[in-house]
Design a protein around this motif. Structure first.
Motif, PDB file in Angstrom:
ATOM      1  N   UNK B  95     -17.083   4.627  24.435  1.00 47.58           N
ATOM      2  CA  UNK B  95     -16.212   5.730  24.819  1.00 47.58           C
ATOM      3  C   UNK B  95     -15.081   5.861  23.790  1.00 47.58           C
ATOM      4  N   UNK B  96     -14.600   7.073  23.616  1.00 49.75           N
ATOM      5  CA  UNK B  96     -13.505   7.268  22.668  1.00 49.75           C
ATOM      6  C   UNK B  96     -12.217   6.667  23.235  1.00 49.75           C
ATOM      7  N   UNK B  97     -11.207   6.605  22.380  1.00 48.82           N
ATOM      8  CA  UNK B  97      -9.904   6.089  22.800  1.00 48.82           C
ATOM      9  C   UNK B  97      -9.393   6.852  24.024  1.00 48.82           C
ATOM     10  N   UNK B  98      -9.469   8.183  23.938  1.00 52.91           N
ATOM     11  CA  UNK B  98      -8.994   9.012  25.044  1.00 52.91           C
ATOM     12  C   UNK B  98      -9.783   8.759  26.313  1.00 52.91           C
ATOM     13  N   UNK B  99     -11.120   8.618  26.163  1.00 55.65           N
ATOM     14  CA  UNK B  99     -11.974   8.392  27.337  1.00 55.65           C
ATOM     15  C   UNK B  99     -11.708   7.031  27.957  1.00 55.65           C
ATOM     16  N   UNK B 100     -11.422   6.042  27.083  1.00 48.11           N
ATOM     17  CA  UNK B 100     -11.113   4.715  27.590  1.00 48.11           C
ATOM     18  C   UNK B 100      -9.882   4.744  28.490  1.00 48.11           C
ATOM     19  N   UNK B 101      -8.870   5.475  28.045  1.00 44.86           N
ATOM     20  CA  UNK B 101      -7.652   5.564  28.848  1.00 44.86           C
ATOM     21  C   UNK B 101      -7.924   6.390  30.108  1.00 44.86           C
ATOM     22  N   UNK B 102      -8.667   7.485  29.926  1.00 46.10           N
ATOM     23  CA  UNK B 102      -8.955   8.358  31.061  1.00 46.10           C
ATOM     24  C   UNK B 102      -9.779   7.642  32.122  1.00 46.10           C
ATOM     25  N   UNK B 103     -10.639   6.701  31.662  1.00 46.68           N
ATOM     26  CA  UNK B 103     -11.503   5.950  32.583  1.00 46.68           C
ATOM     27  C   UNK B 103     -10.699   5.297  33.706  1.00 46.68           C
ATOM     28  N   UNK B 104      -9.538   4.738  33.328  1.00 44.09           N
ATOM     29  CA  UNK B 104      -8.700   4.061  34.324  1.00 44.09           C
ATOM     30  C   UNK B 104      -8.193   5.034  35.379  1.00 44.09           C
ATOM     31  N   UNK B 105      -8.134   6.306  35.009  1.00 48.11           N
ATOM     32  CA  UNK B 105      -7.670   7.292  35.983  1.00 48.11           C
ATOM     33  C   UNK B 105      -8.836   7.908  36.754  1.00 48.11           C
ATOM     34  N   UNK B 106      -9.948   8.094  36.027  1.00 43.95           N
ATOM     35  CA  UNK B 106     -11.131   8.673  36.681  1.00 43.95           C
ATOM     36  C   UNK B 106     -11.574   7.817  37.850  1.00 43.95           C
ATOM     37  N   UNK B 107     -11.646   6.486  37.606  1.00 44.76           N
ATOM     38  CA  UNK B 107     -12.223   5.627  38.641  1.00 44.76           C
ATOM     39  C   UNK B 107     -11.297   5.433  39.830  1.00 44.76           C
ATOM     40  N   UNK B 108     -10.083   5.879  39.741  1.00 47.53           N
ATOM     41  CA  UNK B 108      -9.282   5.849  40.973  1.00 47.53           C
ATOM     42  C   UNK B 108      -9.084   7.257  41.499  1.00 47.53           C
ATOM     43  N   UNK B 109      -9.861   8.199  40.963  1.00 51.83           N
ATOM     44  CA  UNK B 109      -9.949   9.517  41.564  1.00 51.83           C
ATOM     45  C   UNK B 109      -8.822  10.481  41.217  1.00 51.83           C
ATOM     46  N   UNK B 110      -8.188  10.272  40.064  1.00 56.40           N
ATOM     47  CA  UNK B 110      -7.147  11.223  39.654  1.00 56.40           C
ATOM     48  C   UNK B 110      -7.779  12.557  39.262  1.00 56.40           C
ATOM     49  N   UNK B 111      -7.040  13.610  39.434  1.00 54.24           N
ATOM     50  CA  UNK B 111      -7.591  14.939  39.124  1.00 54.24           C
ATOM     51  C   UNK B 111      -7.674  15.129  37.622  1.00 54.24           C
ATOM     52  N   UNK B 112      -8.543  16.043  37.206  1.00 56.46           N
ATOM     53  CA  UNK B 112      -8.765  16.235  35.778  1.00 56.46           C
ATOM     54  C   UNK B 112      -7.509  16.763  35.074  1.00 56.46           C
ATOM     55  N   UNK B 113      -6.799  17.629  35.784  1.00 58.49           N
ATOM     56  CA  UNK B 113      -5.583  18.174  35.195  1.00 58.49           C
ATOM     57  C   UNK B 113      -4.568  17.092  34.899  1.00 58.49           C
ATOM     58  N   UNK B 114      -4.464  16.177  35.848  1.00 57.38           N
ATOM     59  CA  UNK B 114      -3.516  15.077  35.697  1.00 57.38           C
ATOM     60  C   UNK B 114      -3.901  14.199  34.508  1.00 57.38           C
ATOM     61  N   UNK B 115      -5.215  13.946  34.393  1.00 54.22           N
ATOM     62  CA  UNK B 115      -5.701  13.086  33.309  1.00 54.22           C
ATOM     63  C   UNK B 115      -5.428  13.750  31.965  1.00 54.22           C
ATOM     64  N   UNK B 116      -5.695  15.065  31.901  1.00 51.15           N
ATOM     65  CA  UNK B 116      -5.527  15.759  30.627  1.00 51.15           C
ATOM     66  C   UNK B 116      -4.061  15.735  30.173  1.00 51.15           C
ATOM     67  N   UNK B 117      -3.186  15.683  31.149  1.00 48.81           N
ATOM     68  CA  UNK B 117      -1.767  15.665  30.811  1.00 48.81           C
ATOM     69  C   UNK B 117      -1.293  14.266  30.415  1.00 48.81           C
ATOM     70  N   UNK B 118      -1.733  13.263  31.187  1.00 55.57           N
ATOM     71  CA  UNK B 118      -1.128  11.946  31.011  1.00 55.57           C
ATOM     72  C   UNK B 118      -1.731  11.156  29.855  1.00 55.57           C
ATOM     73  N   UNK B 119      -2.986  11.419  29.497  1.00 53.28           N
ATOM     74  CA  UNK B 119      -3.617  10.622  28.437  1.00 53.28           C
ATOM     75  C   UNK B 119      -2.918  10.796  27.082  1.00 53.28           C
ATOM     76  N   UNK B 120      -2.716  12.043  26.588  1.00 52.67           N
ATOM     77  CA  UNK B 120      -2.012  12.182  25.304  1.00 52.67           C
ATOM     78  C   UNK B 120      -0.601  11.626  25.356  1.00 52.67           C
ATOM     79  N   UNK B 121       0.011  11.776  26.531  1.00 52.64           N
ATOM     80  CA  UNK B 121       1.381  11.298  26.698  1.00 52.64           C
ATOM     81  C   UNK B 121       1.476   9.789  26.487  1.00 52.64           C
ATOM     82  N   UNK B 122       0.586   9.084  27.148  1.00 49.48           N
ATOM     83  CA  UNK B 122       0.668   7.630  27.083  1.00 49.48           C
ATOM     84  C   UNK B 122       0.213   7.128  25.711  1.00 49.48           C
ATOM     85  N   UNK B 123      -0.741   7.834  25.085  1.00 53.08           N
ATOM     86  CA  UNK B 123      -1.159   7.446  23.733  1.00 53.08           C
ATOM     87  C   UNK B 123      -0.015   7.637  22.745  1.00 53.08           C
ATOM     88  N   UNK B 124       0.753   8.699  22.956  1.00 47.85           N
ATOM     89  CA  UNK B 124       1.944   8.928  22.128  1.00 47.85           C
ATOM     90  C   UNK B 124       2.921   7.762  22.299  1.00 47.85           C
TER      91      UNK B 124
END
Lengths: 303, 229
Positions: B95-124
């Motif tokens: 999985x890409x870097x972004x997907x790796x981070x998103x994985x932690x949110x996907x598996x606890x059922x976070x919404x896609x919008x939330x993931x799209x917002x928080x992943x770049x933020x935390x990578x920054x």
């Protein structure tokens, strides 16, 4: 819970274990086809039983002139009209008897001609070779013994025959086949379940990284287990679909196209009976593998 | 935040306890180093906090909950408030870097919008802005550990557990990782870090807890690594 995520995980899992998935599908299909087949066979046997038992009777065959020479039971000569009267009145006194028909030699000859009109034997037969008989319908077909003890060996009586005996052999044979089919089904089902357990173990192992991370970030047990259970359920459902196809195909080709033409006497099971079995087959195909996967997860996947 | 009351842990089929009668408290917002030689009980200590294991005696409280009384099905809820980082990064290689981070949110059922917002933020935040599409294998060890920290932090845990996060990294890279953990600590997240890295402990001057053969032998505010290794 995001459905898309779970679905993509399932797709990956099924592809990763393609050979194992095939094995599960095939063994589930075979075991469920046998299961459905044996259910249908049981229906067939019981409908045949109902149909034939309604018609069968106990027959008291009386001695004719030919028997008087050949048959030891008829050594006292052909039956006399007094003996016939006696038998008839004795039958009337038994309350297990529902009805008594008398079949004369002429009638027997006619029936025989009808039933075996193609047989070369029928052409050479004459009416006086046929036996007179009493055909008795019993209130309870099981009470045949009473008639047998009362009339066997009596002067003028050649034999007492329970027609059920003939059918009973056939039904026993069908019943035996049914038990064998169920046995094979049980074995196939065990094979299918073991395959599923193994599949779950393999894919839990190949996904241990993902699972470890899921556990650490707090994915719920259901979320972690769902892909495994759904994988097994989908493989099972595909297998059940094949089993259903086999059953429907069997009904169409084997029964409708072949047996029904070869054996017109038998009333074969209809489509309604076949179709009511399909939901059961599908449900079992879905639930059994899912349960097997669930049990396997308890063992191989700590959540 | 974390409280151990007379905690002992004996693993099945072993006579020597991995932890003996350990009592300590970690307050909200603290930064704690956990030191000790191999086999001293550091890993057991962390596993008890994560409730990978249950203690044999005593009580472990994490985030105000008695872990012995926490039923199994509530454990995932508890772990969502913890972040974990390991020596071996534990990234998903396909999985890409972004997907790796998103994985932690996907598996606890976070919404896609939330993931799209928080992943770049935390990578920054971890200094990997713009590397979302890279694969973990293309990154250096230090960068991979930053991805792991981003994944641990993306759900904004109250407590971050780090098990030798600099164990596989050179000193220079380690300093970068420590600065990042310090920054996370300053946002109010409690950090508990097991380490063998003497320089880091000595430089940071944070609270140091030392275990030896399962016993708590030192608990020192603004401590150093110690005299013997």
């Amino acid at each position: 819970m995001r459905a898309q995520f779970v679905l993509s995980e399932i797709g990956v899992g099924l592809r990763r274990n393609l050979t194992m998935t095939f094995a599960v599908v095939i063994s589930v299909a075979l075991s469920l086809a046998l299961f459905g087949g044996s259910l249908l066979m049981r229906d067939q046997v019981s409908s045949m039983k109902g149909y034939w038992y309604d018609k069968v009777q106990v027959s008291i065959f009386l001695c004719n002139k030919a028997d008087a020479e050949a048959d030891a039971n008829c050594s006292k000569g052909a039956v006399t009209s007094e003996q016939k009267q006696q038998i008839k009145s004795d039958l009337g006194k038994l309350d297990i008897v529902e009805q008594v028909y008398y079949e004369s030699a002429d009638q027997a000859y006619k029936h025989y001609k009808e039933q075996f009109k193609d047989s070369p034997l029928a052409a050479s037969l004459t009416p006086d070779q046929m036996q007179e008989s009493y055909r008795i319908k019993l209130k309870d077909p099981e009470k045949y013994k009473v008639i047998d003890t009362a009339f066997s060996g009596r002067a003028g009586v050649q034999s007492v025959e329970d027609q059920r005996d003939v059918l009973e052999n056939l039904f026993n044979l069908l019943g035996g086949m049914n038990v064998a089919a169920l046995g094979v089904m049980g074995l196939m089902l065990v094979v299918a379940l073991l395959l599923i357990v193994n599949t779950v173990r393999v894919s839990a192992f190949s996904r241990r990284r993902e699972i470890g991370i899921m556990r650490l970030v707090g994915a719920s047990g259901f979320y972690i287990q769902a892909p495994f259970i759904m994988e097994a359920a989908i493989a099972g459902l595909i297998g059940a679909g094949f089993a259903g196809t086999l059953i429907v195909g069997g009904k169409y080709f084997l029964i409708d196209q072949w047996l029904a033409e070869k054996i017109p006497l038998v009333n074969f099971i209809g489509w309604d009976v076949v179709l009511t079995k399909l939901p059961l087959v599908l449900a079992i195909g879905l639930l059994m593998p899912a349960m097997a996967a669930f049990v396997a997860l308890r063992k191989y996947l700590r959540v | 935040m974390i409280r151990f009351d007379n905690v002992s842990k004996v693993y099945p089929k072993q006579t020597r306890p991995a932890l003996r009668d350990v009592s300590l408290e970690v307050e909200k917002g603290e930064f704690v180093f956990l030191v000790g030689s191999s086999g001293s009980g550091k890993s057991t200590f962390l596993r008890l906090i994560l409730r990978e294991e249950r203690c044999s005696q005593g009580q472990v409280h994490v985030l105000g909950k008695d872990l012995a009384r926490l039923s199994n099905w509530k454990v995932p809820q508890m772990r969502r408030q913890l972040g974990t980082v390991f020596q071996d990064f534990r990234l998903l290689p396909n999985k890409t870097v972004g997907e790796n981070v998103a994985f932690a949110q996907e598996v606890i059922g976070k919404s896609r919008g939330e993931i799209r917002k928080s992943v770049p933020q935390v990578l920054e935040l971890v200094g990997l802005g713009g590397k979302e599409e890279r694969m973990p294998g293309e990154l250096s060890g230090g960068e991979q550990q930053r991805v792991a920290i981003a994944r641990a932090f993306v759900n904004r845990p109250k407590l971050l557990i780090a098990d030798e996060p600099t164990g596989n990294l050179d000193p220079q890279t380690s300093v970068g990782i420590m600065k990042l953990l310090d920054r996370i600590n300053r946002t109010g997240t409690t950090v508990v870090m097991a380490t063998h890295d003497q320089n880091i402990v000595d430089q940071m001057r944070k609270r140091v807890i030392e275990l030896e053969k399962g016993r708590l032998v030192r608990d020192q505010a603004r401590g150093v690594y110690g005299y013997q290794h």
